[in-house]
Design a protein around this motif. Structure first.
Motif, PDB file in Angstrom:
ATOM      1  N   ASP A 114      16.326 -23.434   6.212  1.00 54.70           N
ATOM      2  CA  ASP A 114      16.324 -22.366   5.199  1.00 54.70           C
ATOM      3  C   ASP A 114      17.306 -22.767   4.183  1.00 54.70           C
ATOM      4  OD1 ASP A 114      16.724 -20.225   3.839  1.00 54.70           O
ATOM      5  OD2 ASP A 114      16.627 -18.834   5.232  1.00 54.70           O
ATOM      6  N   VAL A 115      16.804 -23.049   2.844  1.00 50.83           N
ATOM      7  CA  VAL A 115      17.754 -23.682   1.890  1.00 50.83           C
ATOM      8  C   VAL A 115      17.815 -22.740   0.656  1.00 50.83           C
ATOM      9  CG1 VAL A 115      17.224 -26.135   2.405  1.00 50.83           C
ATOM     10  CG2 VAL A 115      15.684 -24.759   0.727  1.00 50.83           C
ATOM     11  N   MET A 116      17.425 -21.421   0.743  1.00 52.00           N
ATOM     12  CA  MET A 116      17.660 -20.495  -0.231  1.00 52.00           C
ATOM     13  C   MET A 116      19.163 -20.095  -0.250  1.00 52.00           C
ATOM     14  SD  MET A 116      15.748 -18.487  -2.134  1.00 52.00           S
ATOM     15  CE  MET A 116      16.443 -17.330  -3.485  1.00 52.00           C
ATOM     16  N   PHE A 117      19.668 -19.984  -1.653  1.00 47.95           N
ATOM     17  CA  PHE A 117      21.272 -19.756  -1.821  1.00 47.95           C
ATOM     18  C   PHE A 117      21.576 -18.545  -1.500  1.00 47.95           C
ATOM     19  CE2 PHE A 117      18.763 -19.390  -5.695  1.00 47.95           C
ATOM     20  CZ  PHE A 117      19.036 -17.912  -6.134  1.00 47.95           C
ATOM     21  N   TYR A 118      22.976 -18.325  -1.170  1.00 47.56           N
ATOM     22  CA  TYR A 118      23.307 -17.286  -0.397  1.00 47.56           C
ATOM     23  C   TYR A 118      23.223 -15.959  -1.308  1.00 47.56           C
ATOM     24  CZ  TYR A 118      26.718 -13.837   1.409  1.00 47.56           C
ATOM     25  OH  TYR A 118      27.217 -12.654   2.104  1.00 47.56           O
ATOM     26  N   GLY A 119      22.763 -14.751  -0.680  1.00 49.79           N
ATOM     27  CA  GLY A 119      23.008 -13.634  -1.391  1.00 49.79           C
ATOM     28  C   GLY A 119      21.564 -13.384  -2.375  1.00 49.79           C
ATOM     29  N   ALA A 120      20.549 -14.274  -2.115  1.00 48.00           N
ATOM     30  CA  ALA A 120      19.218 -13.800  -2.696  1.00 48.00           C
ATOM     31  C   ALA A 120      18.138 -14.235  -2.029  1.00 48.00           C
ATOM     32  CB  ALA A 120      19.388 -15.062  -3.836  1.00 48.00           C
ATOM     33  N   LYS A 121      17.118 -13.631  -2.614  1.00 44.61           N
ATOM     34  CA  LYS A 121      15.730 -13.703  -1.880  1.00 44.61           C
ATOM     35  C   LYS A 121      14.686 -13.981  -2.888  1.00 44.61           C
ATOM     36  CE  LYS A 121      14.379  -8.959  -1.823  1.00 44.61           C
ATOM     37  NZ  LYS A 121      14.082  -7.645  -0.810  1.00 44.61           N
ATOM     38  N   ILE A 122      13.594 -14.373  -2.418  1.00 44.70           N
ATOM     39  CA  ILE A 122      12.444 -14.712  -3.237  1.00 44.70           C
ATOM     40  C   ILE A 122      11.600 -13.359  -3.276  1.00 44.70           C
ATOM     41  CG2 ILE A 122       9.921 -15.723  -3.515  1.00 44.70           C
ATOM     42  CD1 ILE A 122      12.367 -17.919  -3.795  1.00 44.70           C
ATOM     43  N   CYS A 123      11.439 -12.799  -4.706  1.00 41.56           N
ATOM     44  CA  CYS A 123      10.777 -11.601  -4.663  1.00 41.56           C
ATOM     45  C   CYS A 123       9.142 -11.656  -4.790  1.00 41.56           C
ATOM     46  CB  CYS A 123      11.293 -10.720  -6.028  1.00 41.56           C
ATOM     47  SG  CYS A 123      12.810 -10.372  -5.957  1.00 41.56           S
ATOM     48  N   VAL A 124       8.819 -12.827  -5.296  1.00 39.10           N
ATOM     49  CA  VAL A 124       7.317 -13.047  -5.369  1.00 39.10           C
ATOM     50  C   VAL A 124       7.262 -14.465  -5.000  1.00 39.10           C
ATOM     51  CG1 VAL A 124       5.316 -12.585  -6.787  1.00 39.10           C
ATOM     52  CG2 VAL A 124       7.070 -11.133  -7.025  1.00 39.10           C
ATOM     53  N   GLU A 125       6.182 -14.820  -4.069  1.00 38.13           N
ATOM     54  CA  GLU A 125       5.986 -16.071  -3.692  1.00 38.13           C
ATOM     55  C   GLU A 125       4.965 -16.849  -4.716  1.00 38.13           C
ATOM     56  OE1 GLU A 125       4.426 -16.596   0.223  1.00 38.13           O
ATOM     57  OE2 GLU A 125       6.019 -15.518   1.173  1.00 38.13           O
ATOM     58  N   PRO A 126       5.188 -18.045  -5.044  1.00 34.92           N
ATOM     59  CA  PRO A 126       4.445 -18.705  -6.126  1.00 34.92           C
ATOM     60  C   PRO A 126       2.987 -18.621  -5.710  1.00 34.92           C
ATOM     61  CG  PRO A 126       6.294 -19.983  -5.411  1.00 34.92           C
ATOM     62  CD  PRO A 126       6.104 -18.864  -4.522  1.00 34.92           C
ATOM     63  N   ARG A 127       2.156 -18.234  -6.551  1.00 35.79           N
ATOM     64  CA  ARG A 127       0.445 -18.081  -6.608  1.00 35.79           C
ATOM     65  C   ARG A 127       0.142 -19.115  -7.465  1.00 35.79           C
ATOM     66  NH1 ARG A 127      -1.527 -12.312  -6.496  1.00 35.79           N
ATOM     67  NH2 ARG A 127      -1.306 -12.761  -8.724  1.00 35.79           N
ATOM     68  N   PHE A 128      -1.278 -19.525  -7.138  1.00 36.42           N
ATOM     69  CA  PHE A 128      -1.955 -20.265  -8.095  1.00 36.42           C
ATOM     70  C   PHE A 128      -3.198 -19.816  -8.224  1.00 36.42           C
ATOM     71  CE2 PHE A 128      -2.393 -22.086  -3.937  1.00 36.42           C
ATOM     72  CZ  PHE A 128      -3.751 -22.685  -3.928  1.00 36.42           C
ATOM     73  N   GLU A 129      -3.952 -20.301  -9.377  1.00 37.47           N
ATOM     74  CA  GLU A 129      -5.553 -20.060  -9.359  1.00 37.47           C
ATOM     75  C   GLU A 129      -6.229 -21.303  -9.750  1.00 37.47           C
ATOM     76  OE1 GLU A 129      -7.645 -17.543 -12.789  1.00 37.47           O
ATOM     77  OE2 GLU A 129      -6.288 -16.446 -11.728  1.00 37.47           O
ATOM     78  N   LYS A 130      -7.384 -21.645  -9.080  1.00 36.99           N
ATOM     79  CA  LYS A 130      -8.315 -22.758  -9.607  1.00 36.99           C
ATOM     80  C   LYS A 130      -8.839 -22.714 -10.895  1.00 36.99           C
ATOM     81  CE  LYS A 130      -7.005 -24.805  -5.781  1.00 36.99           C
ATOM     82  NZ  LYS A 130      -8.109 -25.312  -4.705  1.00 36.99           N
ATOM     83  N   THR A 131      -8.616 -23.346 -11.834  1.00 37.45           N
ATOM     84  CA  THR A 131      -9.097 -23.403 -13.215  1.00 37.45           C
ATOM     85  C   THR A 131     -10.655 -23.833 -13.460  1.00 37.45           C
ATOM     86  OG1 THR A 131      -7.794 -25.379 -14.065  1.00 37.45           O
ATOM     87  CG2 THR A 131      -6.695 -23.179 -13.962  1.00 37.45           C
TER      88      THR A 131
END
Length: 152
Positions: A114-131
């Motif tokens: 787990d490499v997330m810096f201290y005191g933070a969290k990801i609020c929205v995971e990256p998403r993608f869309e095929k173009t």
């Protein structure tokens, strides 16, 4: 609080890699010896210690792995960022029967950190869309994910 380190995928990370997912793949560049980072989505965890990966056969990732087996997968999941250290083997350099030629790579997990810096969290995971053509993309994605599951 220290970052968590595991030797395999915990259940939630394993589940996260049961379907197509946007991740970064870091390899050692075969020409420069420096880092090479690519975004990929055809990835599948076949068990808690093994990940299957498909990339285009002409991808620099393939040449890099053939020169240096060390690969890191960066995964965004569970409100955090994980660095999955692996050793890689190119299982098949060029597939048949698909609209494009793919290389199949097996990644054996050494460490999950787990490499997330201290005191933070990801609020929205990256998403993608095929173009490109949505139906063609869906069909190809299904074929590739089936292939990754079958080689497990």
């Amino acid at each position: 609080m220290p970052n968590l380190v595991e030797s395999t995928l915990v259940e939630s990370l394993f589940s996260s890699l049961q379907a197509e997912k946007l991740v970064n793949i870091s390899t050692v560049d075969f020409e420069t010896g420096g880092p090479n980072v690519s975004a990929v989505s055809w990835i599948y965890a076949s068990d808690e210690s093994t990940i299957q990966l498909a990339v285009t056969a002409k991808s620099r990732i393939v040449q890099n792995i053939e020169n240096n087996e060390h690969v890191v997968v960066t995964l965004y999941a569970n409100e955090s960022v994980y660095s999955i250290h692996t050793t890689a083997v190119v299982k098949e350099k060029e597939t048949d029967g698909l609209p494009l030629k793919l290389a199949l790579v097996t990644l054996k997990i050494i460490e999950v950190r787990d490499v997330m810096f201290y005191g933070a969290k990801i609020c929205v995971e990256p998403r993608f869309e095929k173009t490109y053509d949505k139906e063609a993309a869906k069909k190809l994605d299904q074929q590739v994910m089936k292939l990754l599951k079958d080689i497990s």
